[in-house]
Design an enzyme around this catalytic site. Structure first.
Site, short mmCIF file in Angstrom:
data_model
loop_
_atom_site.label_atom_id
_atom_site.label_comp_id
_atom_site.label_asym_id
_atom_site.label_seq_id
_atom_site.Cartn_x
_atom_site.Cartn_y
_atom_site.Cartn_z
N SER A 140 -5.07 -0.20 -3.06
CA SER A 140 -5.37 1.36 -2.68
C SER A 140 -6.44 1.01 -1.66
CB SER A 140 -5.55 2.12 -3.79
OG SER A 140 -5.67 3.34 -3.45
N GLU A 141 -6.56 1.58 -0.61
CA GLU A 141 -7.43 1.27 0.40
C GLU A 141 -8.86 1.91 0.07
OE1 GLU A 141 -4.71 3.39 0.69
OE2 GLU A 141 -5.23 5.36 2.00
N ASN A 142 -9.06 2.54 -1.18
CA ASN A 142 -10.52 2.88 -1.60
C ASN A 142 -11.17 1.69 -2.49
OD1 ASN A 142 -8.33 3.51 -3.65
ND2 ASN A 142 -10.18 4.49 -4.91
N SER A 198 -11.60 -3.79 2.13
CA SER A 198 -10.26 -3.03 2.00
C SER A 198 -9.38 -2.97 3.35
CB SER A 198 -10.50 -1.76 1.26
OG SER A 198 -9.09 -1.26 0.86
N ASN A 223 1.04 -1.17 0.13
CA ASN A 223 -0.10 -0.02 -0.01
C ASN A 223 0.93 1.26 0.10
OD1 ASN A 223 -1.41 2.31 1.46
ND2 ASN A 223 -3.10 0.93 0.98
#
Lengths: 231, 218, 218, 231
Positions: free
Chosen positions: C46-48, C88, C23
């Protein structure tokens, strides 16, 4: 990130006596039957198995029970298995029965880094014994802890070489949460496809949760309660 | 005359309301799906991961990957969806399911229910029952009024290990419809031809009989 | 000579290992993706809600529905997957991501990090940073050694509100690579041409210099 | 179970001053822009908005902020909005900043009947102030509570008449959890299709979580950070 192993033997490599396993499936639906057969063949014993059910006498986890390879079962419902009942009542088999929703959520919590959560399920019953009780919104809840496993073994319909999985219909059940909660997760699939074949939008279990994947040599997919209507 | 299992299911079906999502347990509750009143649309949830369950498949059309929580082969209706067990119990625990119908071995006058274990004899496990009864606002128990030995299943206190406490609001048996409140069974309806006296005799828990009790109508 | 942002990213890229899920935060960390060593395969999360992020799209091929956590338009690689925010962060909190690289305003000698708030002046929010630093086993901070005013960002104690405590293990700046352990910054490498004395002068926190410190090699 | 409403006005019917809303989206990606525009038009005020971000000055939730219709924001990141920063620093706007993963999990918990759970995120920071701290496996965690909303407003790519939803790419983000956590959930979709069109296996949000659905009249789908490379 290629996760493909070529044989079921390679897939279960490293599973040793006395380990804790999670096995996906609901009844005989969506169970990793190739891996179970291999564990029977290898005679690995003293296992703690986290699985919603325990198979039937001659299929699924019942095969491991027959050979007395299971030391402890952590399940929600085990009512289809005479040998199971015999071993449990005789004390040969340890059994931890857990409400089905708590079992699912505890596996997810294990995979999601949530060490514990509160649920109303089981309050006031044997299940709550020794557990913290706390009221939220005037309703009592009990504290349940995350479950983890040395190996999680799941079964999917399709999987790609990167470990991305798609399940079919109700064969999904516990498989996605268990895939999250295994230190090492093994996926056996009916159809192994190249990366890029599965649409990113339609993947149920992202490959990050899967360490090994293989196409099962044979799926019997036995039906437990064949029920039909007449035309 | 006491109702048979189908009669119990048919009476419970009258409790369905348009637009409800409903979870039906194994046994008598499953039969409720056969008696959905006309003009009413409900959708059945099965906790193993399906919403929009349809009837059993025709012979030869069974799919090993498509079963209900009783492990029976099923079909789906238009608009059905599949999901994992965590999401399924999110629906249940989060009270998105409007009605839960399940069987019981015992129910007590304060709404306790026992249906998963007979110590030393039978331990099948609670399956999803503990989550269902602890979460649902609207629970109907479908069962026979007495067990095979003729002993009442509507008790002052459950003798078997509990599945949930104070959660059952309504019971439909082969003899009666009863509401549980204020620590007692309140008799609402009698099965056709069954007397209040018979129901009283077969109910071990406190039974409140208020005014004239109508017969069920079908 | 001190590194520029790309140099920092390039040095961090040497920390990547084959098979890792990574990340990358906003800013310098994003640039790490441009320097993946040959023969190594990593996948970016990607944390979205995307795994398998690819490079920015060609002009005219941007998709408003496909962005990274910095809200930039992106593309995906073969084998990518999309998921919701809860899943996520299940990946992040559950330690399925092997390396997190993020920026910081301050890092302390015991591994605390501050990067989300300047009281009374700037409050953008922590976004996913608190989850990332509290969860990841392997966190590298990418930042300049001093802020624009020339004040050291490697401190005895953070002065700004914390993002996480005792979580940073490694810092790569324009001047040095440092490991954090035993309550101190341990100098591992110098930027080419930068002296130990300069690093010492610009490090407010305890700096341990053990033996001869090699220059970074690229 | 037909959940279709014909207009955005019908969709937001019942939303009143001082209510709590959840709004899906990450930045400007996957936001319910038709419903937001309608809330602006109707001038509903005193709102508490749970949303990962607060839009930009002239789009998304920024439009409601401009008109001072928002009393309180519960978000994880609000860094793209000058008017937001001004209102917050001046004290006109209450703000509760929450780690992004905790925000997502708290919404899911609200929808899933989990009143509270433990997470390591935020321990030792301002976020942990006043919250219970407990150690699990030697690591400190804080107790976080479920979030609920009077109305959740989500945006999906496709939806059917029964409220089943499919999201596209990273426009999924917070939408599925918020759909679960609204007392009433409104879904606006780019394409509304008849029940039976979406494959049951590919549905991201089952219709049980959605009470109202409509096809948005127009989607601008503005890009916040257009970033490209050269050929």
């Amino acid at each position: 990130m290629n996760k493909v192993v070529n044989t079921v033997s390679e897939a279960v490599h490293g599973i040793k006596d006395n380990m804790t396993l999670m096995l996906g499936g609901f009844g005989l639906c969506g169970i990793p039957e190739n891996s179970i057969a291999e564990l029977v063949r290898k005679g690995i014993s003293g296992l703690t198995c986290i699985s919603n059910n325990a198979g039937v006498d001659d299929f699924g986890l019942g095969l491991l029970l027959q050979k007395k390879q299971i030391k402890k079962m952590i399940s929600s419902y085990v009512g289809e298995n005479d040998e199971f009942e015999r071993q449990m009542l005789s004390g040969e088999l340890e059994v931890d029965l857990i409400p089905q929703g708590s079992l699912a959520e505890r596996c997810r919590a294990g995979g999601a880094g949530i060490p514990a959560f509160y649920t109303p399920a089981g309050f006031g019953t044997e299940v709550a014994e020794g557990k913290e009780v706390r009221e939220f919104n005037g309703k009592p809840h009990i504290l349940e802890h995350a479950l983890h496993a040395d190996y999680a073994i799941v079964k999917a319909w399709k999987g790609d070489t990167e470990g991305n999985l798609v399940f079919k219909a109700t064969a999904r059940n516990f498989n996605p949460m268990m895939a999250m909660a295994g230190k090492i997760t093994i996926a056996e699939v009916e159809e192994l496809v190249p990366a890029g074949t599965l649409k990113p939008n339609e993947i149920h279990t992202p490959g990050i949760f899967v360490q090994r994947i293989f196409q099962g040599a044979r799926f019997e997919k036995r039906i437990e309660q064949r029920t039909t209507r007449t035309k | 005359m006491a109702l048979d299992k189908n009669g119990i299911a048919q009476r419970i079906a009258q409790e369905l309301r348009d637009g409800w999502y409903v979870n039906l347990g194994i046994g008598i509750p499953t039969l409720v799906a056969n008696y959905i009143p006309e003009g009413i649309e409900v959708e059945f949830q099965s906790e193993n991961g399906v919403l929009g369950m349809g009837p059993f498949p025709f012979e030869g059309e069974e799919d090993a990957d498509l079963i209900n929580a009783g492990k029976q082969t099923i079909t789906t209706m238009k608009g059905a969806s599949f999901f994992d067990s965590a999401t399924s119990f999110a629906m249940i625990r989060g009270q998105h399911v409007q009605l839960t119908v399940l069987g019981a071995m015992e129910v007590s006058e304060n709404g306790d229910i026992a249906n998963w274990k007979i110590p030393g004899k039978m331990v099948k496990g609670m399956g999803g029952a503990m989550d269902l009864v602890a979460s649902a606002d609207n629970i109907i128990v479908a069962m026979m009024h007495s067990n095979r030995a003729g002993v009442s299943k509507l008790l002052k206190a459950c003798s078997l290990p509990l599945t949930g406490v104070g959660c059952v609001k309504k019971v439909v048996t082969d003899l009666a419809v009863l509401e549980i409140k204020t620590g007692a069974f309140h008799l609402l309806e009698r099965a056709p031809g069954v007397s209040v006296e018979e129901i009283q005799a077969k109910t071990e828990g406190t039974l409140i009989v208020n005014g004239i009790i109508p017969e069920m109508s079908f």
